[in-house]
Design a protein around this motif. Structure first.
Motif, PDB file in Angstrom:
ATOM      1  N   GLY A  49      -5.513   5.008  -9.128  1.00 19.93           N
ATOM      2  CA  GLY A  49      -4.068   5.163  -9.233  1.00 19.93           C
ATOM      3  C   GLY A  49      -3.497   6.017  -8.118  1.00 19.93           C
ATOM      4  O   GLY A  49      -2.436   5.709  -7.552  1.00 19.93           O
ATOM      5  N   ILE A  50      -4.192   7.092  -7.787  1.00 15.22           N
ATOM      6  CA  ILE A  50      -3.745   7.955  -6.684  1.00 15.22           C
ATOM      7  C   ILE A  50      -3.854   7.207  -5.356  1.00 15.22           C
ATOM      8  O   ILE A  50      -2.985   7.321  -4.488  1.00 15.22           O
ATOM      9  CB  ILE A  50      -4.566   9.257  -6.649  1.00 15.22           C
ATOM     10  CG1 ILE A  50      -4.303  10.078  -7.920  1.00 15.22           C
ATOM     11  CG2 ILE A  50      -4.246  10.082  -5.411  1.00 15.22           C
ATOM     12  CD1 ILE A  50      -5.281  11.225  -8.129  1.00 15.22           C
ATOM     13  N   ALA A  51      -4.907   6.422  -5.224  1.00 15.21           N
ATOM     14  CA  ALA A  51      -5.110   5.662  -3.985  1.00 15.21           C
ATOM     15  C   ALA A  51      -4.003   4.634  -3.766  1.00 15.21           C
ATOM     16  O   ALA A  51      -3.706   4.280  -2.621  1.00 15.21           O
ATOM     17  CB  ALA A  51      -6.470   4.986  -3.996  1.00 15.21           C
ATOM     18  N   LEU A  52      -3.378   4.172  -4.836  1.00 13.20           N
ATOM     19  CA  LEU A  52      -2.257   3.244  -4.675  1.00 13.20           C
ATOM     20  C   LEU A  52      -1.149   3.900  -3.851  1.00 13.20           C
ATOM     21  O   LEU A  52      -0.578   3.268  -2.958  1.00 13.20           O
ATOM     22  CB  LEU A  52      -1.721   2.808  -6.043  1.00 13.20           C
ATOM     23  CG  LEU A  52      -0.477   1.912  -6.002  1.00 13.20           C
ATOM     24  CD1 LEU A  52      -0.762   0.616  -5.251  1.00 13.20           C
ATOM     25  CD2 LEU A  52       0.011   1.631  -7.409  1.00 13.20           C
ATOM     26  N   ALA A  53      -0.865   5.164  -4.138  1.00 14.05           N
ATOM     27  CA  ALA A  53       0.141   5.889  -3.354  1.00 14.05           C
ATOM     28  C   ALA A  53      -0.285   5.966  -1.886  1.00 14.05           C
ATOM     29  O   ALA A  53       0.546   5.834  -0.978  1.00 14.05           O
ATOM     30  CB  ALA A  53       0.358   7.289  -3.929  1.00 14.05           C
ATOM     31  N   GLU A  54      -1.571   6.161  -1.669  1.00 20.64           N
ATOM     32  CA  GLU A  54      -2.082   6.213  -0.293  1.00 20.64           C
ATOM     33  C   GLU A  54      -1.823   4.896   0.424  1.00 20.64           C
ATOM     34  O   GLU A  54      -1.331   4.877   1.554  1.00 20.64           O
ATOM     35  CB  GLU A  54      -3.584   6.519  -0.312  1.00 20.64           C
ATOM     36  CG  GLU A  54      -4.176   6.703   1.063  1.00 20.64           C
ATOM     37  CD  GLU A  54      -5.009   5.537   1.540  1.00 20.64           C
ATOM     38  OE1 GLU A  54      -5.164   5.405   2.775  1.00 20.64           O
ATOM     39  OE2 GLU A  54      -5.503   4.763   0.721  1.00 20.64           O
ATOM     40  N   TYR A  55      -2.100   3.784  -0.228  1.00 18.25           N
ATOM     41  CA  TYR A  55      -1.881   2.475   0.386  1.00 18.25           C
ATOM     42  C   TYR A  55      -0.406   2.192   0.624  1.00 18.25           C
ATOM     43  O   TYR A  55      -0.049   1.558   1.605  1.00 18.25           O
ATOM     44  CB  TYR A  55      -2.489   1.357  -0.474  1.00 18.25           C
ATOM     45  CG  TYR A  55      -3.952   1.192  -0.222  1.00 18.25           C
ATOM     46  CD1 TYR A  55      -4.404   0.445   0.860  1.00 18.25           C
ATOM     47  CD2 TYR A  55      -4.886   1.794  -1.048  1.00 18.25           C
ATOM     48  CE1 TYR A  55      -5.752   0.299   1.109  1.00 18.25           C
ATOM     49  CE2 TYR A  55      -6.233   1.657  -0.807  1.00 18.25           C
ATOM     50  CZ  TYR A  55      -6.668   0.904   0.263  1.00 18.25           C
ATOM     51  OH  TYR A  55      -7.994   0.770   0.510  1.00 18.25           O
ATOM     52  N   LEU A  56       0.447   2.666  -0.286  1.00 19.84           N
ATOM     53  CA  LEU A  56       1.882   2.441  -0.124  1.00 19.84           C
ATOM     54  C   LEU A  56       2.446   3.179   1.090  1.00 19.84           C
ATOM     55  O   LEU A  56       3.532   2.843   1.576  1.00 19.84           O
ATOM     56  CB  LEU A  56       2.631   2.841  -1.398  1.00 19.84           C
ATOM     57  CG  LEU A  56       2.366   1.951  -2.611  1.00 19.84           C
ATOM     58  CD1 LEU A  56       3.022   2.538  -3.855  1.00 19.84           C
ATOM     59  CD2 LEU A  56       2.830   0.524  -2.367  1.00 19.84           C
ATOM     60  N   LEU A  57       1.733   4.171   1.570  1.00 19.71           N
ATOM     61  CA  LEU A  57       2.135   4.889   2.789  1.00 19.71           C
ATOM     62  C   LEU A  57       1.363   4.407   4.014  1.00 19.71           C
ATOM     63  O   LEU A  57       1.914   4.290   5.103  1.00 19.71           O
ATOM     64  CB  LEU A  57       1.921   6.394   2.598  1.00 19.71           C
ATOM     65  CG  LEU A  57       2.802   7.046   1.537  1.00 19.71           C
ATOM     66  CD1 LEU A  57       2.302   8.444   1.215  1.00 19.71           C
ATOM     67  CD2 LEU A  57       4.245   7.073   1.993  1.00 19.71           C
ATOM     68  N   GLN A  58       0.088   4.112   3.830  1.00 18.37           N
ATOM     69  CA  GLN A  58      -0.750   3.756   4.966  1.00 18.37           C
ATOM     70  C   GLN A  58      -0.436   2.378   5.530  1.00 18.37           C
ATOM     71  O   GLN A  58      -0.406   2.191   6.746  1.00 18.37           O
ATOM     72  CB  GLN A  58      -2.231   3.839   4.569  1.00 18.37           C
ATOM     73  CG  GLN A  58      -3.147   3.731   5.751  1.00 18.37           C
ATOM     74  CD  GLN A  58      -4.224   2.714   5.554  1.00 18.37           C
ATOM     75  OE1 GLN A  58      -4.136   1.843   4.706  1.00 18.37           O
ATOM     76  NE2 GLN A  58      -5.254   2.810   6.370  1.00 18.37           N
ATOM     77  N   VAL A  59      -0.185   1.416   4.666  1.00 18.31           N
ATOM     78  CA  VAL A  59       0.109   0.063   5.153  1.00 18.31           C
ATOM     79  C   VAL A  59       1.374   0.053   6.011  1.00 18.31           C
ATOM     80  O   VAL A  59       1.356  -0.470   7.140  1.00 18.31           O
ATOM     81  CB  VAL A  59       0.160  -0.956   3.989  1.00 18.31           C
ATOM     82  CG1 VAL A  59       0.705  -2.298   4.451  1.00 18.31           C
ATOM     83  CG2 VAL A  59      -1.234  -1.116   3.380  1.00 18.31           C
ATOM     84  N   PRO A  60       2.489   0.649   5.554  1.00 15.51           N
ATOM     85  CA  PRO A  60       3.655   0.689   6.438  1.00 15.51           C
ATOM     86  C   PRO A  60       3.408   1.505   7.710  1.00 15.51           C
ATOM     87  O   PRO A  60       3.921   1.156   8.781  1.00 15.51           O
ATOM     88  CB  PRO A  60       4.762   1.322   5.602  1.00 15.51           C
ATOM     89  CG  PRO A  60       4.256   1.441   4.233  1.00 15.51           C
ATOM     90  CD  PRO A  60       2.797   1.154   4.233  1.00 15.51           C
ATOM     91  N   ALA A  61       2.619   2.563   7.598  1.00 13.80           N
ATOM     92  CA  ALA A  61       2.313   3.366   8.789  1.00 13.80           C
ATOM     93  C   ALA A  61       1.634   2.508   9.845  1.00 13.80           C
ATOM     94  O   ALA A  61       2.007   2.539  11.028  1.00 13.80           O
ATOM     95  CB  ALA A  61       1.422   4.549   8.417  1.00 13.80           C
ATOM     96  N   ASN A  62       0.637   1.738   9.441  1.00 11.40           N
ATOM     97  CA  ASN A  62      -0.081   0.895  10.394  1.00 11.40           C
ATOM     98  C   ASN A  62       0.796  -0.233  10.927  1.00 11.40           C
ATOM     99  O   ASN A  62       0.723  -0.584  12.105  1.00 11.40           O
ATOM    100  CB  ASN A  62      -1.360   0.348   9.775  1.00 11.40           C
ATOM    101  CG  ASN A  62      -2.442   1.399   9.715  1.00 11.40           C
ATOM    102  OD1 ASN A  62      -2.549   2.243  10.597  1.00 11.40           O
ATOM    103  ND2 ASN A  62      -3.244   1.364   8.673  1.00 11.40           N
ATOM    104  N   ARG A  63       1.651  -0.780  10.086  1.00 12.74           N
ATOM    105  CA  ARG A  63       2.549  -1.848  10.542  1.00 12.74           C
ATOM    106  C   ARG A  63       3.566  -1.310  11.544  1.00 12.74           C
ATOM    107  O   ARG A  63       3.817  -1.925  12.579  1.00 12.74           O
ATOM    108  CB  ARG A  63       3.234  -2.508   9.353  1.00 12.74           C
ATOM    109  CG  ARG A  63       2.265  -3.316   8.494  1.00 12.74           C
ATOM    110  CD  ARG A  63       2.928  -3.855   7.257  1.00 12.74           C
ATOM    111  NE  ARG A  63       3.912  -4.871   7.577  1.00 12.74           N
ATOM    112  CZ  ARG A  63       3.682  -6.188   7.571  1.00 12.74           C
ATOM    113  NH1 ARG A  63       2.480  -6.631   7.274  1.00 12.74           N
ATOM    114  NH2 ARG A  63       4.641  -7.032   7.849  1.00 12.74           N
ATOM    115  N   ILE A  64       4.149  -0.153  11.239  1.00  7.77           N
ATOM    116  CA  ILE A  64       5.114   0.457  12.162  1.00  7.77           C
ATOM    117  C   ILE A  64       4.411   0.825  13.470  1.00  7.77           C
ATOM    118  O   ILE A  64       4.922   0.557  14.558  1.00  7.77           O
ATOM    119  CB  ILE A  64       5.777   1.697  11.524  1.00  7.77           C
ATOM    120  CG1 ILE A  64       6.696   1.281  10.379  1.00  7.77           C
ATOM    121  CG2 ILE A  64       6.553   2.504  12.567  1.00  7.77           C
ATOM    122  CD1 ILE A  64       7.151   2.438   9.493  1.00  7.77           C
ATOM    123  N   GLY A  65       3.233   1.434  13.336  1.00  9.51           N
ATOM    124  CA  GLY A  65       2.494   1.847  14.531  1.00  9.51           C
ATOM    125  C   GLY A  65       2.113   0.681  15.421  1.00  9.51           C
ATOM    126  O   GLY A  65       2.195   0.765  16.647  1.00  9.51           O
TER     127      GLY A  65
END
Length: 122
Positions: A49-65
């Protein structure tokens, strides 16, 4: 106009990766202290459940980057690893009460080399 739109894409990437790493570190290692007596599957479900929050931030970070800031996949990966170490060391020392070792410094120096090599051709 949103608050994020005034921040350069490269900084958005770094900030989102840093925030995602906080969640990732808590998901991966927080259960060692907070859920130490719980069954492993309870710790796994909570961590998931905590990792879901991580993915919700990491995926956009990588897409923006990748799409807006123009980072390569290799550069994004090395950035992620450097940020991971920068988040993990204070977490290990202050939250998990691990001793601060010189090995963290040596690992950080290796990361500096990785950053140099992955970004030198940019």
């Amino acid at each position: 106009m949103t608050a994020l739109s005034s921040i350069p894409f490269s900084l958005q990437t770094v900030l989102l990766l840093a925030a995602s790493n906080v969640f990732m570190t808590i998901a991966w290692y927080g259960h060692l202290k907070n859920l130490a007596t719980s069954p492993w599957y309870i710790a796994a479900l909570i961590s998931w459940g905590i990792a879901l929050a991580e993915y919700l931030l990491q995926v956009p970070a990588n897409r923006i980057g990748f799409q807006q800031a123009g980072f390569t996949v290799g550069q994004l990966k090395i950035m992620q690893e450097v940020i991971t170490l920068a988040v993990f060391v204070p977490f290990a020392v202050f939250f998990l009460k691990e001793p601060l070792k010189l090995d963290y410094l040596w690992a950080a120096l290796c990361m500096v080399g990785a950053v140099y090599f992955i970004f030198r051709s940019s």
